[in-house]
Design an enzyme around this catalytic site. Structure first.
Site, PDB file in Angstrom:
ATOM      1  N   ALA A 141      75.303 -44.242  67.602  1.00 27.76           N
ATOM      2  CA  ALA A 141      76.053 -43.152  67.133  1.00 27.76           C
ATOM      3  C   ALA A 141      76.331 -43.776  66.346  1.00 27.76           C
ATOM      4  O   ALA A 141      78.072 -43.727  66.018  1.00 27.76           O
ATOM      5  CB  ALA A 141      77.328 -43.095  68.600  1.00 27.76           C
ATOM      6  N   LEU A 142      75.969 -43.653  64.731  1.00 30.30           N
ATOM      7  CA  LEU A 142      76.198 -44.075  63.386  1.00 30.30           C
ATOM      8  C   LEU A 142      77.241 -42.521  62.734  1.00 30.30           C
ATOM      9  O   LEU A 142      76.499 -41.886  63.135  1.00 30.30           O
ATOM     10  CB  LEU A 142      74.741 -44.833  62.758  1.00 30.30           C
ATOM     11  CG  LEU A 142      74.089 -45.473  63.439  1.00 30.30           C
ATOM     12  CD1 LEU A 142      72.889 -45.691  62.495  1.00 30.30           C
ATOM     13  CD2 LEU A 142      74.851 -46.461  63.656  1.00 30.30           C
ATOM     14  N   HIS A 143      77.957 -43.840  62.478  1.00 32.94           N
ATOM     15  CA  HIS A 143      79.091 -43.248  61.158  1.00 32.94           C
ATOM     16  C   HIS A 143      79.216 -43.454  59.559  1.00 32.94           C
ATOM     17  O   HIS A 143      78.470 -44.713  59.641  1.00 32.94           O
ATOM     18  CB  HIS A 143      80.926 -42.516  62.060  1.00 32.94           C
ATOM     19  CG  HIS A 143      80.600 -44.165  62.901  1.00 32.94           C
ATOM     20  ND1 HIS A 143      81.476 -45.012  61.705  1.00 32.94           N
ATOM     21  CD2 HIS A 143      80.932 -43.944  64.359  1.00 32.94           C
ATOM     22  CE1 HIS A 143      82.319 -46.482  62.070  1.00 32.94           C
ATOM     23  NE2 HIS A 143      81.935 -45.574  64.006  1.00 32.94           N
TER      24      HIS A 143
ATOM     25  N   HIS B  36      79.528 -47.437  59.984  1.00 35.72           N
ATOM     26  CA  HIS B  36      78.109 -48.364  60.165  1.00 35.72           C
ATOM     27  C   HIS B  36      77.202 -48.273  58.519  1.00 35.72           C
ATOM     28  O   HIS B  36      77.053 -48.646  58.641  1.00 35.72           O
ATOM     29  CB  HIS B  36      77.282 -47.709  61.143  1.00 35.72           C
ATOM     30  CG  HIS B  36      77.772 -47.774  62.601  1.00 35.72           C
ATOM     31  ND1 HIS B  36      78.272 -46.814  63.062  1.00 35.72           N
ATOM     32  CD2 HIS B  36      78.443 -48.756  63.343  1.00 35.72           C
ATOM     33  CE1 HIS B  36      78.664 -46.368  64.320  1.00 35.72           C
ATOM     34  NE2 HIS B  36      79.193 -48.260  64.745  1.00 35.72           N
TER      35      HIS B  36
ATOM     36  N   GLN C   3      79.021 -56.074  77.954  1.00 33.95           N
ATOM     37  CA  GLN C   3      80.659 -56.275  76.935  1.00 33.95           C
ATOM     38  C   GLN C   3      81.475 -54.611  77.565  1.00 33.95           C
ATOM     39  O   GLN C   3      82.163 -54.691  77.009  1.00 33.95           O
ATOM     40  CB  GLN C   3      80.105 -55.855  75.063  1.00 33.95           C
ATOM     41  CG  GLN C   3      79.779 -54.718  75.032  1.00 33.95           C
ATOM     42  CD  GLN C   3      79.629 -54.695  73.978  1.00 33.95           C
ATOM     43  OE1 GLN C   3      79.077 -55.073  72.759  1.00 33.95           O
ATOM     44  NE2 GLN C   3      80.321 -54.057  72.578  1.00 33.95           N
TER      45      GLN C   3
ATOM     46  N   ASP D 122      86.383 -53.860  64.053  1.00 35.23           N
ATOM     47  CA  ASP D 122      86.644 -54.761  65.015  1.00 35.23           C
ATOM     48  C   ASP D 122      87.301 -56.341  64.869  1.00 35.23           C
ATOM     49  O   ASP D 122      86.569 -56.780  65.148  1.00 35.23           O
ATOM     50  CB  ASP D 122      86.163 -54.766  65.938  1.00 35.23           C
ATOM     51  CG  ASP D 122      85.193 -53.489  66.017  1.00 35.23           C
ATOM     52  OD1 ASP D 122      85.984 -52.775  67.563  1.00 35.23           O
ATOM     53  OD2 ASP D 122      84.443 -52.680  65.351  1.00 35.23           O
TER      54      ASP D 122
ATOM     55  N   SER E 295      85.299 -43.980  63.786  1.00 38.56           N
ATOM     56  CA  SER E 295      84.924 -45.037  65.681  1.00 38.56           C
ATOM     57  C   SER E 295      84.119 -44.173  66.463  1.00 38.56           C
ATOM     58  O   SER E 295      84.263 -43.172  66.235  1.00 38.56           O
ATOM     59  CB  SER E 295      86.049 -45.059  66.311  1.00 38.56           C
ATOM     60  OG  SER E 295      85.787 -45.274  67.908  1.00 38.56           O
TER      61      SER E 295
HETATM   62  P1  AMP Z   1      80.031 -50.622  67.391  1.00 36.15           P
HETATM   63  O1  AMP Z   1      78.611 -49.353  67.214  1.00 36.15           O
HETATM   64  O2  AMP Z   1      80.709 -49.590  67.522  1.00 36.15           O
HETATM   65  O3  AMP Z   1      79.569 -51.687  67.593  1.00 36.15           O
HETATM   66  O4  AMP Z   1      79.913 -50.789  65.578  1.00 36.15           O
HETATM   67  C1  AMP Z   1      78.743 -51.957  64.705  1.00 36.15           C
HETATM   68  C2  AMP Z   1      79.791 -52.540  63.767  1.00 36.15           C
HETATM   69  O5  AMP Z   1      80.135 -51.722  63.228  1.00 36.15           O
HETATM   70  C3  AMP Z   1      80.878 -53.670  64.254  1.00 36.15           C
HETATM   71  O6  AMP Z   1      80.673 -54.813  63.095  1.00 36.15           O
HETATM   72  C4  AMP Z   1      81.753 -52.727  63.809  1.00 36.15           C
HETATM   73  O7  AMP Z   1      83.068 -53.475  63.522  1.00 36.15           O
HETATM   74  C5  AMP Z   1      81.464 -52.220  62.507  1.00 36.15           C
HETATM   75  N1  AMP Z   1      82.040 -50.569  62.724  1.00 36.15           N
HETATM   76  C6  AMP Z   1      82.635 -49.139  63.147  1.00 36.15           C
HETATM   77  N2  AMP Z   1      83.771 -48.530  62.433  1.00 36.15           N
HETATM   78  C7  AMP Z   1      83.806 -48.962  61.325  1.00 36.15           C
HETATM   79  C8  AMP Z   1      84.974 -48.626  60.923  1.00 36.15           C
HETATM   80  N3  AMP Z   1      85.238 -47.438  60.856  1.00 36.15           N
HETATM   81  N4  AMP Z   1      84.508 -49.250  59.361  1.00 36.15           N
HETATM   82  C9  AMP Z   1      83.673 -50.483  59.184  1.00 36.15           C
HETATM   83  N5  AMP Z   1      82.505 -51.237  60.518  1.00 36.15           N
HETATM   84  C10 AMP Z   1      83.129 -50.425  61.049  1.00 36.15           C
END
Ligand code: AMP
Length: 301
Positions: free
Chosen positions: A50-52, A55, A79, A168, A204
């Site tokens: 669900a990349l934004h 990511h 998790q 995070d 997020s």
């Molecule tokens: P996730 O897919 O939520 O597990 O996030 C994957 C990676 O992207 C983790 O290292 C997160 O900390 C990072 N990440 C998520 N949201 C953000 C953001 N808004 N800014 C920077 N890094 C992010």
């Protein structure tokens, strides 16, 4: 943008925008070998998809300097707590592959749950210390799931660099501790600042759960952090009062149910009493159907 390919045996770097999607540990190791055979390093960005733009900032940073970039897309069941959002967590792999590719990823590692947790799986990485408070207290088992999957992914991918988001912050502290303790410290860990929407909301994947009113209310987290940072900048040193400044904003916003505002040591995640060095101010709150976290680093004025 091009559709992702599914050739499991990458022999050369694909063109930008065409990441190779691989699903097995054997294939992702072959990808790493292929990158190194080109004289390049391997940079790794673990994600749950669900990349934004947050990511994608990690992916762009990973690609800087010419390393081959592997992005994992794996919604890690271990998790999530039993009443959390594992089943409804957004999954959009084809779009993720396109986005990651356009940001510079050459490979997407998207294993099935059975590849990561094979039949008979019986090993868990449990980190004490920074796992214990805040998210660890509210989400029992969450950081054991995170530490286990990150350790496994690092041993599968064997990168030179791994990138995480400051968004995070406690996860960063837990993974840093785990990498030191398990002698994974030949892998360089890089932490990328939180990427925000124009109005301050931390990006997020879970923001997708927010309805229009929730989306407005969610600004209470970043506004709370800003209020607390302003108090510190104005000379406040008492940790409880700095936390109270953030809490007041969250509690005063209809539709927001705060879990905590906590000023902690950014490495140990132990609470601090007095702001006399670098500290992380962390907040968490339920906003409509979503549970959101955010943080900012604060130093004494
Ligand atoms: P996730 O897919 O939520 O597990 O996030 C994957 C990676 O992207 C983790 O290292 C997160 O900390 C990072 N990440 C998520 N949201 C953000 C953001 N808004 N800014 C920077 N890094 C992010």
């Amino acid at each position: 943008m091009h559709a992702p390919t599914t050739d499991p045996t990458p022999h050369s770097a694909p063109a930008p925008g065409q990441p190779v999607v691989v699903r097995s540990v054997a294939d992702i190791r072959r990808a790493g070998d292929a990158i190194r055979a080109q004289g390049r390093g391997v940079a790794f960005v673990p994600t749950m998809g669900a990349l934004h733009e947050g990511h994608l900032t990690l992916v762009r940073d990973a690609a800087r300097g010419g390393d081959g970039v592997i992005v994992s897309v794996f919604v890690n069941p271990t998790q999530f707590g039993p009443n959390e959002d594992f089943t409804k967590y957004p999954r959009q792999e084809a779009r993720d592959a396109e986005l990651a590719g356009s940001a510079g990823a050459g490979w997407i590692f998207a294993p099935d749950v059975a590849e990561v947790y094979p039949e008979g799986f019986a090993t868990t990485v449990t980190v004490g210390g920074p796992s214990e408070g805040l998210e660890g207290a509210i989400r029992p088992g969450h950081f054991a799931g995170v530490a286990t999957v990150v350790a496994k992914l690092l041993l599968m991918v064997r990168p030179d660099r791994v990138l995480f988001g400051q968004k995070d912050a406690q996860q960063v502290a837990v993974v840093r501790r785990m990498m030191r303790d398990l002698h994974l410290d030949d892998i360089r860990m890089e932490v990328v600042p939180t990427v925000r929407e124009a109005d301050g909301l931390a990006m997020s994947s879970r923001n997708a759960y927010l309805g229009p009113d929730d989306r407005v209310a969610a600004l209470a987290l970043s506004r709370g952090l800003a209020a607390a940072a302003a108090a510190a900048a104005a000379g406040e040193r008492d940790a409880r009062r700095i936390e109270a400044a953030a809490m007041a904003v969250m509690e005063g916003t209809p539709g927001v149910a705060p879990d905590y505002a906590a000023l902690v040591d950014p490495d140990t995640f132990r609470p601090i009493e007095t702001l006399d060095g670098p500290a992380a101010l962390c907040v968490a709150a339920k906003v409509g159907p979503a549970r959101l976290i955010d943080n900012t680093l604060i130093r004494p004025n």
